[in-house]
Design an enzyme around this catalytic site. Structure first.
Site, mmCIF file in Angstrom:
data_model
loop_
_atom_site.group_PDB
_atom_site.id
_atom_site.type_symbol
_atom_site.label_atom_id
_atom_site.label_comp_id
_atom_site.label_asym_id
_atom_site.label_seq_id
_atom_site.Cartn_x
_atom_site.Cartn_y
_atom_site.Cartn_z
ATOM 1 N N ARG A 131 2.748 13.763 14.499
ATOM 2 C CA ARG A 131 3.202 13.853 13.107
ATOM 3 C C ARG A 131 4.312 12.825 12.865
ATOM 4 N NH1 ARG A 131 5.567 18.940 12.393
ATOM 5 N NH2 ARG A 131 7.600 17.956 12.421
ATOM 6 N N TYR B 292 1.197 3.245 -12.150
ATOM 7 C CA TYR B 292 0.009 3.976 -11.700
ATOM 8 C C TYR B 292 0.096 5.439 -12.184
ATOM 9 C CZ TYR B 292 -3.349 6.108 -8.535
ATOM 10 O OH TYR B 292 -4.386 6.829 -8.028
ATOM 11 N N ASP C 184 5.880 -1.646 -6.440
ATOM 12 C CA ASP C 184 4.517 -1.309 -6.022
ATOM 13 C C ASP C 184 3.716 -2.611 -6.041
ATOM 14 O OD1 ASP C 184 1.812 -0.591 -5.899
ATOM 15 O OD2 ASP C 184 2.139 1.342 -6.885
ATOM 16 N N LYS D 261 -6.466 0.588 -1.057
ATOM 17 C CA LYS D 261 -7.080 -0.404 -1.936
ATOM 18 C C LYS D 261 -7.341 -1.700 -1.150
ATOM 19 C CE LYS D 261 -6.392 2.844 -4.957
ATOM 20 N NZ LYS D 261 -5.206 2.892 -5.798
#
Ligand SMILES: *Cc1c(COP(=O)(O)O)cnc(C)c1O
Length: 396
Positions: free
Chosen positions: A62, A115, A187, A212
């Site tokens: 983790r 976004y 971003d 993406k």
């Protein structure tokens, strides 16, 4: 970490080799997918040092994982950053930045065209923690600058924006953010590190939806934050606890995609430019939104801060949404989906995807025509893409 050993090395070479210069487990030449949850430590003193971060190594996946670590290193080098940490998705990366770095009473300045998921965090979630968010008109650089200078703890920028490809003047707005003493986050998903490097322009952090263009094959979710080491370490500290960890299998797919990042992006830059130029002169197309076009209002700023204009464009059709209804099914070589950045061309109308929850008036306010089609241009032969769009347009 310093990047001296990468000075003068091209982005193509970085994409292939960064993080992968040593051989791996049993001499493997390719990065192994380590699915182990935990790591054995036979020496208790060494174990303690790893646990305290004083020695390289892993404790529990983790927190850190060898496959994931290679992905982080490759992205760190591509963005020429001090540090990088990864996440299960792009939205996990964005949420972790905001919830780690902000406290009650603080103020965020951003724009209306971020976004969709980011906008929801701004409008619905940060205010619950008494964090004030001002979302400026995206095209109004004067307003963004003024609001930033007015008092800002975190300046959150995204450029080019979805879906109308507006461009923010990074140099100017980063200067305003610095003057205000704000942490500056960009971003960089649409541009990728190949076309735009906000850290080099003074931003503190860059974030990507690796889902993406970074992965590029539409088969893995992921997110990454690169930038100032002190901030990245803090964000990692929160992610380690809230558990939005990138999985080793996904990290492997993203790494595999990254090796061809430069090739893909250069091809998508030139395909998108050619398609935008074709659409701009087509009688059935009302308007094309692509910062690479000389006619685009953002062309000069884009040219100054980007080394390529990217694979994303949008265009509106004459004839309203009915025209979209007829056009989309005719396209042969494109996915009709709410996604972007893959090697295949992907088309979708913001009216039924990213901006479906808004009213027509709200879409108008954002400058989104009802007949807008967003297009993520793939790496197919450009002559085939143009012929395909041409035949589909003939039939609407
Ligand atoms: C898709 C996207 C995100 C969110 O990424 P996920 O991986 O889907 O969570 C954030 N920003 C931009 C610009 C995006 O396109």
């Amino acid at each position: 970490m310093t990047n001296q050993k990468w000075d003068g090395i091209s982005k193509s070479t970085k994409a292939v080799w960064a993080g992968e210069e040593e051989t791996f487990f049993e001499g493997a030449a390719q990065v192994p997918i380590i699915n182990s949850v935990s790591y054995n430590h036979d020496d208790v003193d060494e174990w303690l040092e790893v646990a305290l971060g004083k020695r390289e190594g892993h404790i529990y996946s983790r927190n850190t994982n060898p496959t994931v670590k290679v992905f982080e290193e490759k992205m760190r080098v591509l963005e020429d950053a001090e540090a990088a940490t990864s996440f299960s998705t792009g939205m996990a990366a964005i949420s972790n930045i905001l919830f780690t770095l902000l406290s009650p009473g603080q103020r965020v300045v951003s724009v209306k065209d971020t976004y969709g998921g980011t906008s929801i965090v701004f409008m619905e979630h940060l205010p619950r923690f008494d964090i004030n968010v001002t979302m400026c008109e995206t095209h109004d650089q004067d307003a963004i600058e003024a609001e930033t200078l007015n008092g800002c703890d975190l300046l959150y920028l995204e450029t080019p924006t979805n879906p109308t490809m507006k461009v923010l003047d990074l140099k100017r707005l980063i200067a305003a953010g610095k003057k205000a003493g704000a942490i500056i986050v960009v971003d960089n998903t649409f541009a990728t590190p190949i076309n735009q490097n906000p850290l080099a322009l003074g931003a503190d952090l860059v974030v990507h939806s690796a889902t993406k263009f970074i992965g590029g094959h539409s088969d893995a979710l992921g997110g990454i934050v690169c930038g100032r080491e002190d901030l990245v370490n803090k964000i990692y500290g929160f992610r380690e606890i809230n558990g939005a960890t990138l999985d080793a299998n996904s990290a492997y797919l993203l790494l595999r995609g990254l090796k061809t990042l430069k090739l893909r992006i250069e091809c998508q830059n030139s395909n998108a430019m050619a398609l935008a130029q074709f659409l701009e002169t087509h009688e059935k197309v009302d308007k094309v939104f692509y910062p690479g076009l000389k006619s685009d209002p953002a062309h000069d700023i884009a040219k100054a801060q980007m080394s390529g204009f990217g694979g994303m464009l949008s265009f509106s059709l004459k004839g309203g949404f009915d025209a979209v209804r007829h056009f989309l099914p005719q396209i042969r070589f494109a996915h009709r989906a709410a996604h972007l950045g893959g090697v295949e061309t992907i088309v979708g109308p913001p009216r039924t995807t990213s901006h479906v929850e808004l009213t027509e008036i709200q879409r108008q306010e954002l400058g989104i025509p009802e007949s807008l089609i967003r297009c993520s241009v793939g790496i197919e032969g450009i002559e085939d893409i143009i012929a395909d769009f041409d035949q589909a347009l003939a039939d609407i």
